[in-house]
Design a protein around this motif. Sequence first.
Motif, PDB file in Angstrom:
ATOM      1  N   PHE A 219       0.683  -1.247   0.004  1.00  0.00           N
ATOM      2  CA  PHE A 219      -0.123   0.022  -0.037  1.00  0.00           C
ATOM      3  C   PHE A 219       0.993   1.278   0.174  1.00  0.00           C
ATOM      4  O   PHE A 219       0.639   2.229  -0.697  1.00  0.00           O
ATOM      5  CB  PHE A 219      -0.841   0.142   1.257  1.00  0.00           C
ATOM      6  N   PRO A 220       1.807   1.489   0.955  1.00  0.00           N
ATOM      7  CA  PRO A 220       2.829   2.583   0.600  1.00  0.00           C
ATOM      8  C   PRO A 220       3.360   2.716  -0.629  1.00  0.00           C
ATOM      9  O   PRO A 220       3.796   3.725  -0.883  1.00  0.00           O
ATOM     10  CB  PRO A 220       3.530   2.473   2.177  1.00  0.00           C
ATOM     11  N   SER A 221       3.825   1.464  -0.986  1.00  0.00           N
ATOM     12  CA  SER A 221       4.185   1.515  -2.529  1.00  0.00           C
ATOM     13  C   SER A 221       3.486   2.117  -3.745  1.00  0.00           C
ATOM     14  O   SER A 221       4.125   2.842  -4.429  1.00  0.00           O
ATOM     15  CB  SER A 221       4.769   0.008  -2.691  1.00  0.00           C
ATOM     16  N   LEU A 222       2.270   1.817  -3.476  1.00  0.00           N
ATOM     17  CA  LEU A 222       1.351   2.320  -4.179  1.00  0.00           C
ATOM     18  C   LEU A 222       1.210   3.719  -4.293  1.00  0.00           C
ATOM     19  O   LEU A 222       1.157   4.690  -5.205  1.00  0.00           O
ATOM     20  CB  LEU A 222      -0.169   1.716  -4.159  1.00  0.00           C
ATOM     21  N   LEU A 223       1.262   4.196  -2.864  1.00  0.00           N
ATOM     22  CA  LEU A 223       1.300   5.715  -2.700  1.00  0.00           C
ATOM     23  C   LEU A 223       2.428   6.382  -3.306  1.00  0.00           C
ATOM     24  O   LEU A 223       2.357   7.647  -4.091  1.00  0.00           O
ATOM     25  CB  LEU A 223       1.165   5.798  -1.215  1.00  0.00           C
ATOM     26  N   LEU A 281       1.533  12.535   6.150  1.00  0.00           N
ATOM     27  CA  LEU A 281       1.103  12.266   4.562  1.00  0.00           C
ATOM     28  C   LEU A 281       0.233  13.038   3.953  1.00  0.00           C
ATOM     29  O   LEU A 281       0.146  13.266   2.882  1.00  0.00           O
ATOM     30  CB  LEU A 281       0.786  10.835   4.549  1.00  0.00           C
ATOM     31  N   LEU A 282      -0.712  13.291   4.959  1.00  0.00           N
ATOM     32  CA  LEU A 282      -1.912  13.981   4.279  1.00  0.00           C
ATOM     33  C   LEU A 282      -1.739  15.672   4.036  1.00  0.00           C
ATOM     34  O   LEU A 282      -2.027  16.196   3.050  1.00  0.00           O
ATOM     35  CB  LEU A 282      -3.165  13.874   5.211  1.00  0.00           C
ATOM     36  N   TYR A 380      -4.416  10.065  -4.064  1.00  0.00           N
ATOM     37  CA  TYR A 380      -3.596   9.632  -3.171  1.00  0.00           C
ATOM     38  C   TYR A 380      -4.133   9.998  -1.781  1.00  0.00           C
ATOM     39  O   TYR A 380      -4.212   9.263  -0.990  1.00  0.00           O
ATOM     40  CB  TYR A 380      -2.119  10.199  -3.179  1.00  0.00           C
ATOM     41  N   ILE A 381      -4.796  11.007  -1.459  1.00  0.00           N
ATOM     42  CA  ILE A 381      -5.416  11.524  -0.579  1.00  0.00           C
ATOM     43  C   ILE A 381      -6.630  10.790  -0.059  1.00  0.00           C
ATOM     44  O   ILE A 381      -6.824  10.364   0.750  1.00  0.00           O
ATOM     45  CB  ILE A 381      -5.737  13.061  -0.347  1.00  0.00           C
ATOM     46  N   LEU A 382      -7.369  10.091  -1.260  1.00  0.00           N
ATOM     47  CA  LEU A 382      -8.443   9.392  -1.050  1.00  0.00           C
ATOM     48  C   LEU A 382      -8.080   7.989  -0.433  1.00  0.00           C
ATOM     49  O   LEU A 382      -8.778   7.521   0.477  1.00  0.00           O
ATOM     50  CB  LEU A 382      -9.472   9.448  -2.268  1.00  0.00           C
ATOM     51  N   LEU A 383      -7.174   7.413  -1.332  1.00  0.00           N
ATOM     52  CA  LEU A 383      -6.696   6.137  -0.924  1.00  0.00           C
ATOM     53  C   LEU A 383      -6.335   6.005   0.633  1.00  0.00           C
ATOM     54  O   LEU A 383      -6.583   5.374   1.315  1.00  0.00           O
ATOM     55  CB  LEU A 383      -5.712   5.858  -1.774  1.00  0.00           C
ATOM     56  N   SER A 388      -6.751   4.766   6.524  1.00  0.00           N
ATOM     57  CA  SER A 388      -6.820   5.142   7.759  1.00  0.00           C
ATOM     58  C   SER A 388      -8.028   4.879   8.462  1.00  0.00           C
ATOM     59  O   SER A 388      -8.048   4.467   9.543  1.00  0.00           O
ATOM     60  CB  SER A 388      -6.184   6.854   7.684  1.00  0.00           C
ATOM     61  N   LEU A 389      -9.352   4.892   7.568  1.00  0.00           N
ATOM     62  CA  LEU A 389     -10.497   5.005   8.232  1.00  0.00           C
ATOM     63  C   LEU A 389     -10.789   3.327   8.731  1.00  0.00           C
ATOM     64  O   LEU A 389     -11.029   2.983   9.721  1.00  0.00           O
ATOM     65  CB  LEU A 389     -11.618   5.404   7.380  1.00  0.00           C
ATOM     66  N   LYS A 390     -10.267   2.503   7.714  1.00  0.00           N
ATOM     67  CA  LYS A 390     -10.309   1.098   7.905  1.00  0.00           C
ATOM     68  C   LYS A 390      -9.459   0.762   8.991  1.00  0.00           C
ATOM     69  O   LYS A 390      -9.750  -0.208   9.655  1.00  0.00           O
ATOM     70  CB  LYS A 390     -10.141   0.530   6.775  1.00  0.00           C
TER      71      LYS A 390
END
Length: 404
Positions: A219-223, A281-282, A380-383, A388-390
Amino acid sequence: MHTLTSDISSQKLWGKSFIFIMLANALLFMAFEMLLPTLPLFVSSLGGDASQIGLVTGIFMFSAILVRPFTSVLAARMNKKFLLIIGIAICALATGAYYLSSGIGIILVLRVIHGFGFGLATTYFATIATENMPKSRRGEGMGYFGVGETVAISIGPLIGTSLLLQYNYQSLFLGGMCILLLALLMSIFVSRKPQQDFDSESQIAHIASVKLIEKKVLFPSLLILLVGIAAGSIMSFVALFAAERGFNNIAWFFFIVAIASFVVRLFSGTMFDRLGPGSVLLPSAVFAIAGLLVLILAQNQVHFLVAGALYGFGFGAIFPAIQTWCVNLVEEHEHENAMASFFNFFDLGIGGGSLILGMVASAFSYTVVYTVSIAVLVIYILLYSVYSLKQRQYEDRSLGVHIE
């Protein structure tokens, strides 16, 4: 909170090895950046056309990406410091050998070899750096570690073009080789803690296999892939965009990006350590988006430079934060796999993004290019927000089960 702050601050970060590894890494990137604007000119002087220049650039990244999945296997069998020195030595020899090239074919072979060395060096620089910093201060440490890269990326092209204009290609390539030999010398003085004993068959099996992608850091790699796409738009097209708009201070733009990246890392790493990834990050993504938006709307030189400052604040914080996050998600014997995935996704973002955005620029305009880059960072922000919510929902459920 005071106790936590004291505990973190009391753990030593600025040791001899950390300083040497940070400076050597900066020199590696400086030599690399010196060739970005100048090697295409050398290829052209040998009769290469635009497609061959693109191939020379692309094959380097491909070979670096290709070798990184093997870094963990190599580290399980050889000393990381020795492997790092080998990587730097390959880069130094390849850089000096460019001048001996008599045709495009030889340059392509040297670029493949250079890419292998670069892939090894960047991975082991990052993993050895993490060994030389307290775990509780990794965010801060990786922020400082990356400052040298940022400065090198800013001044490397200026040094390269200056050497070429004042002297010749021989001075350019030999100068780059000397910088890399200095990096190699500094790396010799880096010490690292002894190899850890692996106490389980699963760990031995893990390090004995080649991993194209470390799933724990997917996941962070995707970001960082998305960040790479946006970064590619700046690296590849901001000079052309500036010329189109009549802005003639492109060198100052990159200098301000470097200064802003340096300033933000003075505190963003500590925020990461104390408050977690989301605290960096945000907000940093918002700064990067603001920079791209100001760039699109820029009407004069001041607006152009303000865009560089905002973008620098954003990118300067994002890159080391995601890099630290990747390291923290894995065990120590998995650091090479984590860094390989991190750098490969970032390089794919820059390379693939530059290719796609180049087609966008040809079909539309540079304004559309930066609009697409903004959209990528919004994704990126949405993902990250959904992730984070999950994570919070999962932690709440786990806490509820524990209490019951």
